[in-house]
Design a protein around this motif. Structure first.
Motif, mmCIF file in Angstrom:
data_model
loop_
_atom_site.group_PDB
_atom_site.id
_atom_site.type_symbol
_atom_site.label_atom_id
_atom_site.label_comp_id
_atom_site.label_asym_id
_atom_site.label_seq_id
_atom_site.Cartn_x
_atom_site.Cartn_y
_atom_site.Cartn_z
ATOM 1 N N PRO A 3 0.833 -1.216 0.000
ATOM 2 C CA PRO A 3 0.000 0.000 0.000
ATOM 3 C C PRO A 3 0.859 1.254 0.000
ATOM 4 N N PHE A 4 0.272 2.350 -0.440
ATOM 5 C CA PHE A 4 0.932 3.661 -0.358
ATOM 6 C C PHE A 4 0.778 4.212 1.056
ATOM 7 N N PRO A 5 1.736 5.010 1.524
ATOM 8 C CA PRO A 5 3.027 5.312 0.917
ATOM 9 C C PRO A 5 4.048 4.220 1.196
ATOM 10 N N LYS A 6 5.040 4.127 0.348
ATOM 11 C CA LYS A 6 6.101 3.132 0.481
ATOM 12 C C LYS A 6 7.374 3.711 -0.126
ATOM 13 N N THR A 7 8.487 3.068 0.127
ATOM 14 C CA THR A 7 9.760 3.586 -0.358
ATOM 15 C C THR A 7 10.654 2.439 -0.801
ATOM 16 N N THR A 8 11.539 2.738 -1.731
ATOM 17 C CA THR A 8 12.462 1.731 -2.247
ATOM 18 C C THR A 8 13.716 2.421 -2.753
ATOM 19 N N GLY A 9 14.608 1.666 -3.383
ATOM 20 C CA GLY A 9 15.851 2.251 -3.881
ATOM 21 C C GLY A 9 16.624 1.274 -4.733
ATOM 22 N N PRO A 10 17.815 1.667 -5.170
ATOM 23 C CA PRO A 10 18.667 0.785 -5.976
ATOM 24 C C PRO A 10 19.146 -0.449 -5.205
ATOM 25 N N GLU A 11 18.949 -0.437 -3.881
ATOM 26 C CA GLU A 11 19.284 -1.637 -3.115
ATOM 27 C C GLU A 11 18.430 -2.817 -3.578
ATOM 28 N N LEU A 12 17.221 -2.545 -4.076
ATOM 29 C CA LEU A 12 16.346 -3.583 -4.621
ATOM 30 C C LEU A 12 16.414 -3.613 -6.140
ATOM 31 N N PHE A 13 16.174 -2.462 -6.755
ATOM 32 C CA PHE A 13 16.095 -2.417 -8.214
ATOM 33 C C PHE A 13 17.473 -2.113 -8.798
ATOM 34 N N ASN A 14 18.219 -3.198 -8.996
ATOM 35 C CA ASN A 14 19.592 -3.100 -9.476
ATOM 36 C C ASN A 14 19.859 -4.193 -10.514
ATOM 37 N N LEU A 15 21.094 -4.290 -10.967
ATOM 38 C CA LEU A 15 21.423 -5.263 -12.012
ATOM 39 C C LEU A 15 21.219 -6.695 -11.548
ATOM 40 N N ARG A 16 21.448 -6.946 -10.278
ATOM 41 C CA ARG A 16 21.191 -8.294 -9.772
ATOM 42 C C ARG A 16 19.717 -8.661 -9.949
ATOM 43 N N TYR A 17 18.840 -7.709 -9.676
ATOM 44 C CA TYR A 17 17.398 -7.929 -9.850
ATOM 45 C C TYR A 17 17.099 -8.256 -11.315
ATOM 46 N N LEU A 18 17.698 -7.500 -12.226
ATOM 47 C CA LEU A 18 17.510 -7.757 -13.655
ATOM 48 C C LEU A 18 18.046 -9.123 -14.054
ATOM 49 N N PHE A 19 19.257 -9.444 -13.640
ATOM 50 C CA PHE A 19 19.876 -10.695 -14.074
ATOM 51 C C PHE A 19 19.130 -11.918 -13.544
ATOM 52 N N GLU A 20 18.618 -11.805 -12.315
ATOM 53 C CA GLU A 20 17.828 -12.919 -11.777
ATOM 54 C C GLU A 20 16.543 -13.110 -12.580
ATOM 55 N N ALA A 21 15.926 -11.998 -12.997
ATOM 56 C CA ALA A 21 14.720 -12.086 -13.826
ATOM 57 C C ALA A 21 15.043 -12.682 -15.193
ATOM 58 N N GLN A 22 16.208 -12.339 -15.736
ATOM 59 C CA GLN A 22 16.613 -12.908 -17.022
ATOM 60 C C GLN A 22 16.883 -14.403 -16.897
ATOM 61 N N GLN A 23 17.443 -14.808 -15.766
ATOM 62 C CA GLN A 23 17.695 -16.237 -15.558
ATOM 63 C C GLN A 23 16.380 -17.006 -15.486
ATOM 64 N N VAL A 24 15.405 -16.444 -14.771
ATOM 65 C CA VAL A 24 14.100 -17.099 -14.645
ATOM 66 C C VAL A 24 13.422 -17.225 -16.007
ATOM 67 N N THR A 25 13.549 -16.205 -16.824
ATOM 68 C CA THR A 25 12.853 -16.181 -18.120
ATOM 69 C C THR A 25 13.724 -16.685 -19.270
ATOM 70 N N ARG A 26 14.955 -17.106 -18.959
ATOM 71 C CA ARG A 26 15.890 -17.618 -19.972
ATOM 72 C C ARG A 26 16.102 -16.596 -21.090
ATOM 73 N N THR A 27 16.336 -15.366 -20.669
ATOM 74 C CA THR A 27 16.548 -14.284 -21.635
ATOM 75 C C THR A 27 17.917 -13.631 -21.452
ATOM 76 N N ALA A 28 18.876 -14.385 -20.940
ATOM 77 C CA ALA A 28 20.208 -13.828 -20.683
ATOM 78 C C ALA A 28 20.891 -13.363 -21.964
ATOM 79 N N ASP A 29 20.518 -13.938 -23.104
ATOM 80 C CA ASP A 29 21.142 -13.575 -24.380
ATOM 81 C C ASP A 29 20.347 -12.523 -25.147
ATOM 82 N N LEU A 30 19.410 -11.888 -24.495
ATOM 83 C CA LEU A 30 18.589 -10.876 -25.146
ATOM 84 C C LEU A 30 19.477 -9.733 -25.643
ATOM 85 N N PRO A 31 19.275 -9.274 -26.876
ATOM 86 C CA PRO A 31 20.071 -8.134 -27.371
ATOM 87 C C PRO A 31 19.944 -6.925 -26.453
#
Length: 409
Positions: free
Chosen positions: A273-301
């Motif tokens: 619910p609002f209000p809430k807060t976040t930062g690069p501690e969560l939304f970072n390259l590790r977050y992206l790479f883990e999502a790519q691993q799950v979706t098997r899109t590591a070789d995406l252009p």
């Protein structure tokens, strides 16, 4: 009584006496400083502030952004959003950033022909290096916490101006998460009698302030909504050696990968619910790479990854704004922050909000890029000349005056 007051003043520290005079004055000249998680530079806003509370008025006299060089960025990135760091580097950076920011302000005032003695206060946000609300850490042994470097004492000594800094700590100490703080200034400056507004700021993290019309009796609040530019910038830096996707050209040339996009959007943060807060501690390259691993899109252009990251930010922003429709009907949206200069991102936001009126923030009389620095000038003004009761209208936010005061001597 006059003799008694004269005796008290004779024993008063001269800087406290000066601060008292500043607080008693009808207006104050304040330099607001903002350095965001994008690490593009230091925003410097020279402001004239009159009054306090709902009677506050701000005039932006001058504004500039002093770009950071690679040395500054690389030193900050040694500790930025990392759980394990070199404590000696961290200790040194806290002082060094204060000195560097002080020299940048000194140089800018000189360029403007403004003497430092003509400035009443310096209001410094500092540089966020770690943001750790319990909703992110999951660790209830420690309270919400956040950390900004760029020591206020070093700033004050470097430039010779009374400095108000480290604003976020009071917010946390009083029960908040330390972010976003924009609502405090937005409420005082930009509330309208009949128009309900959403003030959307797209920095490293995207956030907005919900400002109901003053005649509606609804509560104002501010909230983070997810990534703004941070993931796109991080990916550009790592893969292409560039600080950002200029004008969103690379994202515009790519194709959105829908499985990757849906996985990026699946984090529980988006359902909080609002209000809430976040930062690069969560939304970072590790977050992206883990999502790519799950979706098997590591070789995406790379261009497709950028297109997907841009869609990720836009989709999260659109979904968050649509969540407030039961509260607001269809508010008017005013946009600030670096994301405003990304045409690809803005086109996608507008495509998702076709029933909304969307305009750049300068329609409200303030340069979009200057907004955050100017708002810290407002926070400093409230600390010196206002009172905590001025923030009581904000929902789920502590009614406090924020910032620590540092004297030059």
């Amino acid at each position: 009584m006059k003799l008694q007051n004269s005796y008290l003043y004779s024993r008063m520290n001269k800087w406290i006496e000066k601060l008292y005079a500043i607080a008693e004055g009808k207006q104050r000249v304040i330099v607001g400083l903002m350095s965001g998680t994008s690490l593009d530079g230091l925003d410097i806003a020279l402001c004239r502030v009159t009054g306090e509370g709902i009677d506050t008025r701000l005039s932006l006299l001058r504004f500039d952004t002093k770009p950071y060089d690679d040395l500054f960025r690389n030193r900050i990135r040694e500790i930025f959003a990392k759980r394990t760091i070199d404590q000696q580097v961290f200790s040194g950076l806290h002082a060094w950033v204060g000195q560097v920011h002080g020299e940048m302000v000194k140089e800018t005032l000189n360029d403007w022909g403004v003497h430092y003695r003509d400035v009443d206060l310096l209001a410094s946000h500092g540089q966020t290096v770690y943001h750790a609300p319990q909703t992110f850490t999951g660790n209830l042994d420690y309270p919400n916490s956040t950390l900004q470097i760029g020591d206020g004492d070093h700033l004050a000594v470097t430039i010779g101006i009374i400095t108000v800094s480290d604003f976020r700590q009071k917010h946390v100490a009083a029960g908040g998460e330390g972010a976003p703080l924009a609502a405090y200034g937005d409420y005082l400056l930009f509330t309208a009698e009949k128009e309900t507004r959403v003030l959307l700021n797209i920095g490293g993290i995207a956030n907005f302030t919900f400002l109901p019309a003053s005649n509606s009796k609804k509560a104002c609040f501010a909230t983070d909504v997810g990534p703004g530019n941070t993931l796109m910038n991080q990916y550009m830096q790592m893969r292409l050696g560039m600080e950002m996707d200029e004008d969103g050209r690379i994202a515009a040339a790519g194709t959105v990968c829908k499985p990757l996009l849906q996985t990026l959007l699946s984090h529980p943060f988006f359902d909080l619910p609002f209000p809430k807060t976040t930062g690069p501690e969560l939304f970072n390259l590790r977050y992206l790479f883990e999502a790519q691993q799950v979706t098997r899109t590591a070789d995406l252009p790379e261009k497709d990854v950028m297109a997907t990251l841009c869609a990720f930010s836009a989709t999260a922003i659109v979904a968050a704004i649509r969540r407030i429709l039961p509260l607001a009907g269809v508010p008017r949206i005013y946009v600030s922050g670096g994301g405003l200069h990304n045409p690809t991102l803005m086109q996608q936001i507008k495509a998702g909000l076709t029933d909304f009126s969307i305009a750049p923030f300068d329609r409200l009389g303030l340069l979009p890029d200057a907004k955050e620095a100017a708002l810290f000038a407002i926070l400093a003004n409230e600390t010196v000349a206002g009172n905590a009761a001025n923030a009581e209208a904000l929902a789920n936010a502590p009614a406090v005056c924020m910032g620590k005061i540092s004297f030059p001597e």
